[in-house]
Design a protein around this motif. Structure first.
Motif, mmCIF file in Angstrom:
data_model
loop_
_atom_site.group_PDB
_atom_site.id
_atom_site.type_symbol
_atom_site.label_atom_id
_atom_site.label_comp_id
_atom_site.label_asym_id
_atom_site.label_seq_id
_atom_site.Cartn_x
_atom_site.Cartn_y
_atom_site.Cartn_z
ATOM 1 N N ALA A 43 0.837 -1.194 0.000
ATOM 2 C CA ALA A 43 0.000 0.000 0.000
ATOM 3 C C ALA A 43 0.873 1.246 0.000
ATOM 4 O O ALA A 43 1.888 1.309 0.704
ATOM 5 N N ILE A 44 0.459 2.234 -0.797
ATOM 6 C CA ILE A 44 1.202 3.478 -0.911
ATOM 7 C C ILE A 44 0.279 4.551 -1.468
ATOM 8 O O ILE A 44 -0.677 4.256 -2.190
ATOM 9 N N GLY A 45 0.564 5.800 -1.137
ATOM 10 C CA GLY A 45 -0.133 6.932 -1.725
ATOM 11 C C GLY A 45 0.884 7.867 -2.339
ATOM 12 O O GLY A 45 2.028 7.945 -1.883
ATOM 13 N N VAL A 86 5.981 11.835 -9.765
ATOM 14 C CA VAL A 86 5.632 11.712 -8.353
ATOM 15 C C VAL A 86 6.395 12.770 -7.571
ATOM 16 O O VAL A 86 7.633 12.804 -7.599
ATOM 17 N N VAL A 87 5.649 13.655 -6.898
ATOM 18 C CA VAL A 87 6.289 14.736 -6.148
ATOM 19 C C VAL A 87 6.138 14.566 -4.643
ATOM 20 O O VAL A 87 6.779 15.289 -3.868
ATOM 21 N N ARG A 88 5.298 13.642 -4.235
ATOM 22 C CA ARG A 88 5.134 13.379 -2.809
ATOM 23 C C ARG A 88 4.588 11.968 -2.642
ATOM 24 O O ARG A 88 3.808 11.507 -3.459
ATOM 25 N N ARG A 89 5.031 11.306 -1.604
ATOM 26 C CA ARG A 89 4.525 9.953 -1.364
ATOM 27 C C ARG A 89 4.399 9.710 0.132
ATOM 28 O O ARG A 89 5.032 10.387 0.953
ATOM 29 N N ALA A 90 3.585 8.728 0.462
ATOM 30 C CA ALA A 90 3.422 8.313 1.861
ATOM 31 C C ALA A 90 3.262 6.805 1.903
ATOM 32 O O ALA A 90 2.602 6.215 1.051
ATOM 33 N N ASP A 91 3.891 6.198 2.886
ATOM 34 C CA ASP A 91 3.918 4.750 3.082
ATOM 35 C C ASP A 91 4.652 4.072 1.925
ATOM 36 O O ASP A 91 5.604 4.630 1.413
ATOM 37 N N GLY A 92 4.253 2.863 1.555
ATOM 38 C CA GLY A 92 5.038 2.099 0.604
ATOM 39 C C GLY A 92 6.352 1.640 1.213
ATOM 40 O O GLY A 92 7.355 1.500 0.518
ATOM 41 N N LEU A 93 6.336 1.379 2.518
ATOM 42 C CA LEU A 93 7.557 1.067 3.242
ATOM 43 C C LEU A 93 7.836 -0.424 3.342
ATOM 44 O O LEU A 93 8.781 -0.840 4.014
ATOM 45 N N GLY A 94 7.030 -1.226 2.672
ATOM 46 C CA GLY A 94 7.244 -2.667 2.719
ATOM 47 C C GLY A 94 6.465 -3.319 3.844
ATOM 48 O O GLY A 94 5.974 -2.671 4.770
ATOM 49 N N TRP A 95 6.364 -4.644 3.773
ATOM 50 C CA TRP A 95 5.496 -5.394 4.692
ATOM 51 C C TRP A 95 5.947 -5.293 6.147
ATOM 52 O O TRP A 95 5.116 -5.353 7.052
ATOM 53 N N GLU A 110 -10.057 -0.637 10.447
ATOM 54 C CA GLU A 110 -8.767 -0.012 10.737
ATOM 55 C C GLU A 110 -7.937 0.119 9.466
ATOM 56 O O GLU A 110 -7.257 1.125 9.257
ATOM 57 N N ALA A 111 -7.983 -0.873 8.591
ATOM 58 C CA ALA A 111 -7.275 -0.788 7.312
ATOM 59 C C ALA A 111 -7.786 0.388 6.493
ATOM 60 O O ALA A 111 -7.004 1.146 5.906
ATOM 61 N N ALA A 112 -9.110 0.572 6.471
ATOM 62 C CA ALA A 112 -9.696 1.682 5.712
ATOM 63 C C ALA A 112 -9.251 3.019 6.279
ATOM 64 O O ALA A 112 -8.911 3.947 5.535
ATOM 65 N N ARG A 113 -9.243 3.148 7.600
ATOM 66 C CA ARG A 113 -8.822 4.416 8.215
ATOM 67 C C ARG A 113 -7.371 4.741 7.875
ATOM 68 O O ARG A 113 -7.022 5.890 7.595
ATOM 69 N N ARG A 114 -6.518 3.739 7.887
ATOM 70 C CA ARG A 114 -5.106 3.970 7.592
ATOM 71 C C ARG A 114 -4.898 4.333 6.126
ATOM 72 O O ARG A 114 -4.072 5.199 5.803
ATOM 73 N N LEU A 115 -5.627 3.700 5.235
ATOM 74 C CA LEU A 115 -5.512 4.042 3.822
ATOM 75 C C LEU A 115 -6.018 5.459 3.548
ATOM 76 O O LEU A 115 -5.394 6.210 2.781
ATOM 77 N N CYS A 116 -7.121 5.816 4.166
ATOM 78 C CA CYS A 116 -7.649 7.170 3.977
ATOM 79 C C CYS A 116 -6.689 8.216 4.537
ATOM 80 O O CYS A 116 -6.531 9.300 3.960
ATOM 81 N N ARG A 117 -6.032 7.905 5.627
ATOM 82 C CA ARG A 117 -5.034 8.824 6.180
ATOM 83 C C ARG A 117 -3.884 9.014 5.190
ATOM 84 O O ARG A 117 -3.415 10.139 4.970
ATOM 85 N N THR A 118 -3.443 7.925 4.561
ATOM 86 C CA THR A 118 -2.383 8.018 3.564
ATOM 87 C C THR A 118 -2.804 8.911 2.410
ATOM 88 O O THR A 118 -2.028 9.759 1.940
ATOM 89 N N ALA A 119 -4.045 8.759 1.948
ATOM 90 C CA ALA A 119 -4.543 9.579 0.846
ATOM 91 C C ALA A 119 -4.581 11.048 1.237
ATOM 92 O O ALA A 119 -4.187 11.928 0.455
ATOM 93 N N ARG A 120 -5.046 11.343 2.445
ATOM 94 C CA ARG A 120 -5.125 12.741 2.876
ATOM 95 C C ARG A 120 -3.736 13.369 2.977
ATOM 96 O O ARG A 120 -3.552 14.544 2.657
ATOM 97 N N VAL A 121 -2.772 12.596 3.420
ATOM 98 C CA VAL A 121 -1.408 13.120 3.551
ATOM 99 C C VAL A 121 -0.848 13.539 2.193
ATOM 100 O O VAL A 121 -0.311 14.636 2.042
ATOM 101 N N VAL A 122 -0.966 12.672 1.185
ATOM 102 C CA VAL A 122 -0.366 13.005 -0.104
ATOM 103 C C VAL A 122 -1.139 14.105 -0.824
ATOM 104 O O VAL A 122 -0.572 14.846 -1.625
#
Length: 331
Positions: A118-120, A128-137, A235-247
């Protein structure tokens, strides 16, 4: 001819396209993420050879590979390119960029991916000018298939030893990992031991990406109303939405500032967000309150579009070919 490759954690797709956007060949193989796949070059080569069947390699003028971990992915991509009999070198870009360009011809926007990983990312001028997560399993990929699989197995084990609430996941995980009829009523400690041994063995044999095979187990249980499973998916949905808001740089998700400010489309990619999953339902409902959402299609055609645009530059044919490629995308 131009080549586009999308190498994910569980599968690799390749397309060969002409300069007007017509697709001349397709290939598919196993995953190509260097973090979770033992030999990504072999799968990249297999996908290339499948797509090139019947195509003269000498006609290939360029190619773009969309891969996770660009720095570590360049060597296997170039090796696969050479092994397929192609001249020159491919361009290697982030997998999130090809997911974006495979869904829209717009140059600016954002993309959220939830598949094996998962990554945003924020995209500007197709970069790509900004990213969040995608840090590996191990360190991130929050809300991904592997993340869900780990949480799913842990929830089942917690229920067995009493640290967690009773859940359908005990029987479902046992069936998925050990086979049908594995979950007895009075064999808690023995079952836990078998599950732990089996899960570690699978990861050792097949890599961390195997954990993603448990994602459908928890998603199905959540749709059936199991509270523990619903908690994991929520919880997975909340974390993904947080990633989207950050980027996106969106501080107040319901204000609509992203869409009103011309931020561009937010592309949702990866099987967990493009298939009819419970996770997709939750994420689409939340993010749709403030962004223009576009479902991803085939990221391999996005990679081919980037290769074609690099060759044609500002020629109007590039935009027309890009649209044609998206129209032929296969999910």
């Amino acid at each position: 001819m131009f080549i586009g490759v999308d190498g994910g954690g569980t599968s690799t797709r390749c397309v060969v396209a002409g300069e007007s956007g017509e697709i001349a060949g397709r290939g598919r193989a196993g995953g190509a993420n260097a973090i979770s796949v033992p030999d990504p070059a072999a799968n990249l080569r297999a996908a290339l050879l499948g797509a090139l069947a019947g195509v003269d390699p000498a006609r290939v003028a360029g190619g773009v590979f969309g891969l996770a971990g660009v720095a570590g992915a360049t060597e296997p991509a170039e090796r696969a390119w050479r092994d397929a009999g192609l001249a020159g070198r491919p361009v290697v870009v982030s997998d999130v960029l090809v997911a974006f360009t495979g869904a829209t011809v717009e140059p600016d926007g954002a993309v959220l991916v939830a598949g094996t990983g998962a990554i945003g990312a924020r995209v500007r001028a197709r970069r790509v000018v900004r990213r969040a997560d995608g840090l590996g399993w191990l360190l991130g990929d929050e809300g991904s298939g592997v993340w869900l699989g780990r949480r799913c197995a842990a929830a089942a084990l917690n229920a067995i030893d009493g640290r967690g609430a009773p859940t359908l996941l005990v029987a479902r995980v046992a069936e998925a990992v050990l086979g049908a009829g594995s979950a007895g009523e009075d064999d808690g400690p023995a079952l836990a031991g078998e599950l732990v041994a089996a899960v570690y063995a699978r990861v050792a044999e097949q890599g961390p990406a195997w954990l993603g095979t448990l994602a459908p187990v928890v998603d199905t249980a959540a749709r059936e109303g199991d509270e523990v499973a619903r908690g994991v998916v929520g919880e997975a949905a909340r974390r993904l939405c947080r990633t989207a808001r950050v980027v996106c740089g969106e501080g107040v998700p319901w204000s609509g500032a992203w869409a009103r400010g011309g931020g561009g489309p937010l592309v949702l990619a990866g099987s967990l967000l493009t298939e009819p999953t419970e996770l997709a339902h939750l994420v689409w409902a939340e993010l749709g309150r403030w962004a223009d959402l576009v479902p991803a299609r085939d990221a391999a055609v996005g990679a081919a579009a980037l290769a074609l645009r690099a060759a044609l530059g500002d020629d109007p044919r590039a935009a027309a070919a890009h649209r044609a490629l998206i129209g032929q995308a296969v999910r």
